[in-house]
Design a protein around this motif. Structure first.
Motif, PDB file in Angstrom:
ATOM      1  N   LEU B   8       0.835  -1.197   0.000  1.00 14.00           N
ATOM      2  CA  LEU B   8       0.000   0.000   0.000  1.00 14.00           C
ATOM      3  C   LEU B   8       0.865   1.241   0.000  1.00 14.00           C
ATOM      4  O   LEU B   8       0.580   2.221  -0.654  1.00 14.00           O
ATOM      5  N   ASN B 218     -14.346   4.100   5.715  1.00 11.82           N
ATOM      6  CA  ASN B 218     -14.214   3.062   4.695  1.00 11.82           C
ATOM      7  C   ASN B 218     -14.876   3.454   3.399  1.00 11.82           C
ATOM      8  O   ASN B 218     -14.382   3.211   2.309  1.00 11.82           O
ATOM      9  N   ALA B 221     -12.912   6.025   1.535  1.00 12.54           N
ATOM     10  CA  ALA B 221     -11.758   5.423   0.877  1.00 12.54           C
ATOM     11  C   ALA B 221     -12.188   4.744  -0.411  1.00 12.54           C
ATOM     12  O   ALA B 221     -11.534   4.845  -1.446  1.00 12.54           O
ATOM     13  N   TYR B 222     -13.321   4.068  -0.350  1.00 16.17           N
ATOM     14  CA  TYR B 222     -13.831   3.395  -1.535  1.00 16.17           C
ATOM     15  C   TYR B 222     -14.160   4.410  -2.620  1.00 16.17           C
ATOM     16  O   TYR B 222     -13.788   4.262  -3.778  1.00 16.17           O
ATOM     17  N   SER B 225     -11.106   5.827  -4.146  1.00 21.48           N
ATOM     18  CA  SER B 225     -10.343   4.918  -4.992  1.00 21.48           C
ATOM     19  C   SER B 225     -11.052   4.589  -6.280  1.00 21.48           C
ATOM     20  O   SER B 225     -10.437   4.504  -7.327  1.00 21.48           O
ATOM     21  N   GLY B 234      -6.579   7.041  -2.335  1.00 19.20           N
ATOM     22  CA  GLY B 234      -7.422   6.065  -1.652  1.00 19.20           C
ATOM     23  C   GLY B 234      -6.583   5.094  -0.857  1.00 19.20           C
ATOM     24  O   GLY B 234      -6.925   4.697   0.253  1.00 19.20           O
ATOM     25  N   ALA B 235      -5.457   4.697  -1.459  1.00 18.08           N
ATOM     26  CA  ALA B 235      -4.579   3.758  -0.767  1.00 18.08           C
ATOM     27  C   ALA B 235      -4.045   4.388   0.510  1.00 18.08           C
ATOM     28  O   ALA B 235      -3.951   3.732   1.546  1.00 18.08           O
ATOM     29  N   ALA B 238      -6.620   4.170   3.045  1.00 21.51           N
ATOM     30  CA  ALA B 238      -6.764   2.802   3.538  1.00 21.51           C
ATOM     31  C   ALA B 238      -5.686   2.495   4.558  1.00 21.51           C
ATOM     32  O   ALA B 238      -5.940   1.854   5.582  1.00 21.51           O
ATOM     33  N   ILE B 241      -6.541   4.207   7.863  1.00 19.16           N
ATOM     34  CA  ILE B 241      -7.624   3.490   8.540  1.00 19.16           C
ATOM     35  C   ILE B 241      -7.084   2.212   9.155  1.00 19.16           C
ATOM     36  O   ILE B 241      -7.377   1.872  10.306  1.00 19.16           O
ATOM     37  N   LEU B 242      -6.288   1.501   8.378  1.00 15.96           N
ATOM     38  CA  LEU B 242      -5.728   0.246   8.851  1.00 15.96           C
ATOM     39  C   LEU B 242      -4.935   0.459  10.128  1.00 15.96           C
ATOM     40  O   LEU B 242      -5.102  -0.259  11.108  1.00 15.96           O
TER      41      LEU B 242
END
Lengths: 279, 262
Positions: B8, B218, B221-222, B225, B234-235, B238, B241-242
């Motif tokens: 990522l 989420n 982000a979707y 992306s 977007g990555a 992500a 968030i991760l």
């Protein structure tokens, strides 16, 4: 207090609990009940306010869905992907779970946590790299492309769940086998595995359920050829208005395998959803 | 996971449309992105409120369902259906139920003479509406965990306490709760992890709408992306968030003792 009074109190208690318990369950099941009844109504009836409690059930929505070759194709895709995912996850996860349960080795706790962390990752974080990789490899819209992320997402679950089952197998029977001359592999295959067969079934079912219910991976990776049922249902929501009867029927069909499996695996559902942490 | 995080990172350094490396540029943009911050905040609210309500409600329900009454085993078996339901189906079903004109919820409210709002189109109501769905689907999960726990407390403890003069409330607070504490923590751990990742149901119910009123991290982000085709950005989202989810989960894992080997 007198025995008669005590008995009365017991009956009253049970009666109250009966009423409260079933009321709660009924309330929670209401949306599901509503979904099922809507799938059995004609299009006109489905829209009626106030809704009829008694109506003539019709299977026309189901007939329309079942004869819809496209949708049934998607349904089949779901089946294939979920089954393959489960198989592979079990193949990969079972030996790993056994190792985690029985052997001490360096980094054991880290490995276990690493697997648990796959449950922490938001699906978008998992699927994004896969999407990019598959796009470059030209592998989008293949079943393998969908199976791989699913396996990745669910193997952690399988390992943790099976680990808890393997822990319950008494060491004594394995030790007996080892004394009798079995090597560790044979002890695994011939003794531990059959003893944990419950666990294998449970893990398989839970994994299947999660893979079957998967949506985002499917949405992004698949196209017309390999789309799964979960994505296909959303196609019933069109701009011309929602065909509720069909939508409900399709939804029920999608939920059916999961419901059946859940009923079979009732005992292990909680365990499965907490990755073996709660018995 | 480290593999994914690493990949990522790499991807987030690449700006797809320009094909160049922009270093930490994405993350810099992220830090000032108000929409992202609101999305994160919404996610946190959704999780915090949702989990709290589920735990309380689940405990209350568990107290009833753990007892003995005719058909209790059946009731408990049926009770697990909501949590096993495909999230997409849950979303679609509740979307129908919430429909302002044809949905059952407003019909029931109408019977009671209560106002019938347009649930999913009202920016103020949409988050509570989603939380209700989340509570609906997962309270059974918590209730069943607690039922298992309640049934494993030896009755002798209760009897002893009763003999010492403890009323039902005291018995609950001093015997039941401590006994259930590990289960509660585990339940909170898993529900929090899952709630922070929640996507399918929200996506199909509101797609973040109206406007961005229900846009969780989420979802954003979707959208970044794939709707805006800004994969690099977007990555980066992500990854953030991760990291946040892992951080929160780590704390909870430690608290719940789930990683302790017996």
């Amino acid at each position: 207090m007198s025995p008669r009074l005590a008995l009365l109190r017991r009956i009253l208690g049970a009666g109250l609990r009966f009423a409260a318990g079933w009321t709660i369950v009924a309330a929670f099941l209401f949306p599901i009940w509503w979904l099922i009844t809507t799938s059995l109504k004609t299009r006109v009836d489905a829209f009626k306010i106030p809704p009829d409690l008694i109506f003539r059930p019709t299977f026309e929505s189901y007939a329309a869905i079942l004869s819809d070759h496209d949708f049934m194709g998607f349904y089949l895709n779901s089946l294939i992907v979920a089954s393959a995912t489960t198989l592979i996850a079990l193949l990969l996860g079972t030996p790993a779970a056994y190792a985690l349960a029985r052997y001490r080795f360096r980094g054991r706790r880290d490995l276990a946590f690493w697997l648990l962390s796959t449950r922490m990752a938001p699906p978008i974080a998992i699927i994004l790299p896969f999407y990019l990789m598959f796009m470059h490899a030209g592998m989008l819209d293949t079943r393998m492309a969908l199976i791989i992320p699913n396996v990745v997402a669910n193997t952690g679950l399988v390992v943790w769940l099976l680990r808890s089952f393997f822990r319950e197998v008494p060491r004594s029977i394995e030790e007996a086998a080892l004394i009798d001359g079995c090597g560790p592999w044979r002890a695994f295959f011939l003794v531990a595995l059959p003893a944990a067969s419950n666990g294998l079934v449970a893990a398989g079912i839970i994994c299947f359920v999660f893979a079957w219910n998967e949506y985002l991976f499917s949405l992004l990776i698949t196209g017309q050829a390999t789309r799964t049922a979960t994505v296909a249902i959303t196609n019933f929501v069109t701009f011309q208005g929602i065909n509720w009867g069909r939508l409900a029927a399709a939804s029920v069909l999608v939920m059916l395998p999961v419901f059946v499996l859940a009923m079979i695996a009732q005992r292990w559902i909680v365990r499965g959803f907490t990755m073996g942490a709660v018995k | 996971m480290f593999l994914f995080a690493a990949s990522l990172q790499r991807w987030s350094l690449i700006h797809p449309t320009e094909g160049g490396w922009i270093g930490w540029g994405n993350y810099a943009t992220l830090a000032t992105d108000l929409r992202f911050r609101s999305a994160l905040w919404r996610t946190a609210q959704f999780t915090a409120v949702g989990v709290a309500v589920q735990v309380l409600l689940g405990m209350a329900v568990a107290l009833i369902l753990a007892g003995r009454f005719p058909g209790a085993w059946l009731a408990r078996g049926l009770f697990l259906l909501p949590m096993i339901m495909t999230p997409i189906v849950v979303g679609l079903t509740w979307r129908m139920l919430y429909d302002p004109i044809f949905g059952q919820i407003n019909w029931l409210l109408g019977l009671a003479g209560l106002p019938q709002p347009s649930w999913l189109s009202d920016a103020a109501l949409v988050m509570p509406a989603l939380i209700i769905v989340d509570v609906w689907q997962w309270t059974p999960f918590l209730a069943l965990i607690f039922v298992a726990g309640l049934q494993s407390v030896p009755p002798s403890q209760y009897e002893a306490a009763a003999l010492d003069g403890a009323g039902p409330v005291a018995r609950f607070v001093f015997i039941t709760l401590p006994a259930l504490r590990p289960l509660i923590l585990i339940a909170v751990l898993f529900r929090t992890m899952d709630s922070l990742r929640w996507f399918d149901t929200i996506f199909v119910m509101t797609n973040g709408g109206p406007g961005t009123a229900s846009e969780t991290a989420n979802l954003y982000a979707y959208i970044t992306s794939f709707n805006n085709a800004n994969l690099g950005y977007g990555a980066a989202q992500a990854v953030v968030i991760l990291v946040l989810v892992i951080a929160v989960s780590l704390v909870l894992v430690r608290l719940s003792g789930i990683e302790r080997d017996p």
